[in-house]
Design a protein around this motif. Sequence first.
Motif, PDB file in Angstrom:
ATOM      1  N   VAL A   1      15.762  -4.066 -42.416  1.00 17.38           N
ATOM      2  CA  VAL A   1      14.851  -5.248 -41.956  1.00 17.38           C
ATOM      3  C   VAL A   1      13.898  -5.424 -43.146  1.00 17.38           C
ATOM      4  O   VAL A   1      13.923  -4.698 -44.204  1.00 17.38           O
ATOM      5  CB  VAL A   1      14.111  -4.898 -40.628  1.00 17.38           C
TER       6      VAL A   1
ATOM      7  N   VAL B   1      17.522   1.210 -33.594  1.00 19.51           N
ATOM      8  CA  VAL B   1      18.805   0.685 -34.034  1.00 19.51           C
ATOM      9  C   VAL B   1      20.100   1.634 -33.693  1.00 19.51           C
ATOM     10  O   VAL B   1      21.350   1.146 -33.816  1.00 19.51           O
ATOM     11  CB  VAL B   1      18.995   0.325 -35.339  1.00 19.51           C
TER      12      VAL B   1
ATOM     13  N   SER C   1      11.767  -0.887 -36.799  1.00 17.70           N
ATOM     14  CA  SER C   1      12.495  -1.368 -35.918  1.00 17.70           C
ATOM     15  C   SER C   1      12.236  -0.768 -34.671  1.00 17.70           C
ATOM     16  O   SER C   1      12.263  -1.829 -33.546  1.00 17.70           O
ATOM     17  CB  SER C   1      14.344  -1.081 -36.404  1.00 17.70           C
ATOM     18  N   LYS C   2      12.099   0.507 -34.432  1.00 18.18           N
ATOM     19  CA  LYS C   2      11.719   0.970 -33.106  1.00 18.18           C
ATOM     20  C   LYS C   2      10.476   0.573 -32.618  1.00 18.18           C
ATOM     21  O   LYS C   2      10.383   0.126 -31.604  1.00 18.18           O
ATOM     22  CB  LYS C   2      11.945   2.489 -33.309  1.00 18.18           C
TER      23      LYS C   2
ATOM     24  N   GLU D   1      20.446  -0.686 -39.948  1.00 17.62           N
ATOM     25  CA  GLU D   1      20.363  -1.999 -40.594  1.00 17.62           C
ATOM     26  C   GLU D   1      18.877  -2.085 -41.395  1.00 17.62           C
ATOM     27  O   GLU D   1      17.957  -1.648 -40.754  1.00 17.62           O
ATOM     28  CB  GLU D   1      20.467  -3.009 -39.174  1.00 17.62           C
TER      29      GLU D   1
ATOM     30  N   VAL E   1       7.878  -9.112 -38.914  1.00 15.58           N
ATOM     31  CA  VAL E   1       9.387  -8.371 -39.019  1.00 15.58           C
ATOM     32  C   VAL E   1      10.516  -9.139 -38.818  1.00 15.58           C
ATOM     33  O   VAL E   1      10.727  -9.927 -37.787  1.00 15.58           O
ATOM     34  CB  VAL E   1       9.519  -7.240 -38.062  1.00 15.58           C
TER      35      VAL E   1
ATOM     36  N   CYS F   1       9.236   4.215 -37.130  1.00 20.09           N
ATOM     37  CA  CYS F   1      10.386   3.332 -37.600  1.00 20.09           C
ATOM     38  C   CYS F   1       9.705   1.734 -37.222  1.00 20.09           C
ATOM     39  O   CYS F   1       9.464   1.522 -35.929  1.00 20.09           O
ATOM     40  CB  CYS F   1      11.739   3.767 -36.695  1.00 20.09           C
TER      41      CYS F   1
ATOM     42  N   THR G   1       9.067  -2.383 -33.003  1.00 21.25           N
ATOM     43  CA  THR G   1       9.116  -3.997 -33.016  1.00 21.25           C
ATOM     44  C   THR G   1      10.276  -4.459 -31.986  1.00 21.25           C
ATOM     45  O   THR G   1      10.149  -5.419 -30.973  1.00 21.25           O
ATOM     46  CB  THR G   1       9.012  -4.762 -34.138  1.00 21.25           C
ATOM     47  N   THR G   2      11.444  -3.924 -32.281  1.00 23.32           N
ATOM     48  CA  THR G   2      12.656  -4.523 -31.556  1.00 23.32           C
ATOM     49  C   THR G   2      13.404  -3.469 -30.827  1.00 23.32           C
ATOM     50  O   THR G   2      14.266  -3.717 -30.147  1.00 23.32           O
ATOM     51  CB  THR G   2      13.774  -5.171 -32.607  1.00 23.32           C
TER      52      THR G   2
ATOM     53  N   GLN H   1      16.482   1.771 -42.964  1.00 24.10           N
ATOM     54  CA  GLN H   1      16.320   2.888 -42.194  1.00 24.10           C
ATOM     55  C   GLN H   1      17.426   4.192 -42.189  1.00 24.10           C
ATOM     56  O   GLN H   1      18.536   3.815 -42.457  1.00 24.10           O
ATOM     57  CB  GLN H   1      16.570   2.283 -40.701  1.00 24.10           C
TER      58      GLN H   1
ATOM     59  N   ASN I   1      12.105   5.908 -42.224  1.00 28.00           N
ATOM     60  CA  ASN I   1      12.442   4.542 -43.017  1.00 28.00           C
ATOM     61  C   ASN I   1      11.810   4.741 -44.403  1.00 28.00           C
ATOM     62  O   ASN I   1      10.955   5.585 -44.806  1.00 28.00           O
ATOM     63  CB  ASN I   1      11.426   3.680 -42.227  1.00 28.00           C
TER      64      ASN I   1
ATOM     65  N   THR J   1      14.562  -9.613 -38.782  1.00 22.68           N
ATOM     66  CA  THR J   1      15.849  -9.199 -38.890  1.00 22.68           C
ATOM     67  C   THR J   1      16.749 -10.121 -38.942  1.00 22.68           C
ATOM     68  O   THR J   1      16.614 -11.340 -39.342  1.00 22.68           O
ATOM     69  CB  THR J   1      15.981  -8.386 -37.512  1.00 22.68           C
TER      70      THR J   1
END
Length: 803
Positions: free
Chosen positions: A698, A691, A684-685, A696, A210, A682, A687-688, A712, A719, A212
């Motif tokens: 990715v 948001v 992002s949710k 944003e 992933v 999600c 892995t990192t 997102q 997503n 970013t």
Amino acid sequence: MDRGGQFPEKKVELLAPAGSAEAFYGAVHAGADAVYLGGARFGARAYADNFTEAELTACIRYAHLFGRKVYLTVNTLMKEAEMEELFDYLLPFYEAGLDGVIVQDIGALSYIREHFPALELHISTQMSITGSYGADLMKKMGACRVVPARELSLEELKALKESSGLALETFIHGAMCYCYSGQCLFSSILGGRSGNRGRCAQPCRLPYAVQTKEGCSQVCYPLSLKDMCTIEFLPELIAAGIDSFKIEGRMKKPEYAAGVTAIYRKYIDLCYEISKKGGDYKVSPRDMEALSSLYIRTGRQEGYYHRRNGREMVTLQSPAYGGTDQALLSEIRRKWIDAPFQMPVLISAIFEAGKPACVTFSCGDTTVEVQGEVVQSAQKHPITRENIEKQLGKLGDSSFYAVSKTESGISSMEPAMEIRLSPDAFYPLKQINELRRKAVQQLEEAVLKKRGYAAAERMVKLPEQKQIAAAWRSQAKSPLPEGASLASPGLSVSVSTQKQLEKLAGETQGVSRLYVNGDLLFGAAGRRHPKEESSSSPEQVLSLCRQLKNDSEIFISLPPILRREDHSYLETMLELAREYEEIFSGFQVRSLEALGFLMQNHDHAGGHSRWQGKVFTDAGIYCFNHWSLEALVKETALDGFCVPYELNAKDQRTLVSFADSLGIRCEKPIYGHIPLMVTANCVSKTTTGCVKGREETVWLLDRYGKHFPVAQNCVHCFNLIYNSVPLSLHREISRQLENSPSREMDKWMGGCDFRLDFTIEKGEEALQILRYFEELLQGNLSSPADTPPFGTYTTGHEKRGVL
């Protein structure tokens, strides 16, 4: 554990999967109330063993003998020619008493409703039903049961059932798709194996990194969900009023179908026992361990019933299946698969010389009597009681086994039949066998009748000439007469961001239809969505739309997924369209939920009308055949539709021809990043971290170095995963225009509007691409070698289509 409240009076159905005859019999023996399976065609598990016509009809009869039901999966999208085969395919199963069909294709839904009126129609989870409006629309089209999107919460499911009145079927165990079912094109676009056609290659189970703005994560499995297991909160699900509990797994082994069914049968029955007698609901560690040993991926999770999404739902480290207990598999096979499953029968017989032989079979409160030839007097060797018991007791291949009557009821001890026998009676053994065969057959028919499956003809409407559908294909292929020309193609454009809209503002003179992302309009005239944290200015977007109105028809584009919490969003968009009707011509609809909502508020629905604008559907509302298009036009106020991404140009041309006869517009995407997935989870949710409204983009990096953008949407909490390269048909357009521009274009896709979809493009990129395609369509580019303002691209399924 809390029992979850008052249980509905009607007991929940346990619905098991079967990918083979062995799995079917194992599931029935283990306690399934119903089994869903696929035949040789039209099932979303093309690689399962599936069933021949003879096997399936035998299974239907077997299930009905034991009071169970059979549902057939007809849950794929069907091409035009395939629809012609549907009647002959379904007819033998319908005549055998098939209980219901699970359907994805809207055309198939309409067709089956018309031609097989006694057949229950169940809406597949592949239709992505996410709320009451979509469910109401399906009910209007003939459905009696819906399998909603697996992503819905328990509260959403309760509201959907209460509002629609449809029977509700939900998954309780097994594998989980990362994408909303029916909205996934990942396998299709990457490798030609369509999930909508039962051939998914599961690219979601592959490793990705992933990326970013801050950097790139380690390679993991961010799209691979853990398998679902809900056995620990079954009482809550029962109390919610769900009508059918569905176990996933038609691709799995018979031991899985039987073993999982047996355990859930045990605990469903325990729930009802506790509700009557009291006590605590607990799942034994041994049974939990057994479920974990039956073809389940690393780790378990409880699905979406109590959560929106979460890292804990994903098999980040490995999507592989865990170990399987071979001893457990052997035990399941011995107990549920290999062991015969029969009903007890009491047998009595009369063999008196000079009178017809008489045999009586009784199963519960069902009794049949069969008479044979007159019993003769023996010349040498009279028939014995042992002979009669032996021949009448040969029930091994039937659905019954002989028992004896005792003071305490029925016992499976050594059979002891009530036999009246003359000392000198003679009767051939062959004729005794025939009496037994007739008695078994008649008893089966009597039991079937007792259970409501009497052998009677079900109403069926014969299809009209098959040439009707073939005529549309022929019309689509035939050359246009000299001097004739279909309607010239218009150009539609969809924009996702305010920057795109701003850049295109002065360039839309050649655009006939402009789709504006509805989320950009939140906040206009003081309206705000509870979750909206957009960086765009709704007032500026509205002002831009007002300026552009003289150039194009402007449509508000609704999201591809709308849930119960988004109903206020729909109301806001509807009020916005009404208040600014001088700007907005209508809506672009991308979900059945939105379509159902608009139809309930449109003059097409009759009675009170809140709105009378136009409705165009996007590619995700599938029109794979002219039956689908005809059904949508009949049931909704459809003004236009978009051809599916998975049809090739030839199949699309058939739909264009039919749309022209109905007087509605058709659109064909010629540029844009194809949406491969729309997901509740999600990236992002997972892995990192969340948001928190920043939305944003990715990227997912696959093992070949391809970058898949992930947009997102925090307004609606989903997503969108797009293809790594855009679809572009610029070379195909150039080829069609090389010789005779108007006639070649007519033969290719005459009567169809072309569409540019701008998603992740920056404003300036979108402007350059629009200018390029306008020049191309006007014939102003000298050759296909003129470089487009983008690099690598795909032509999608334009030539090959999907299998």
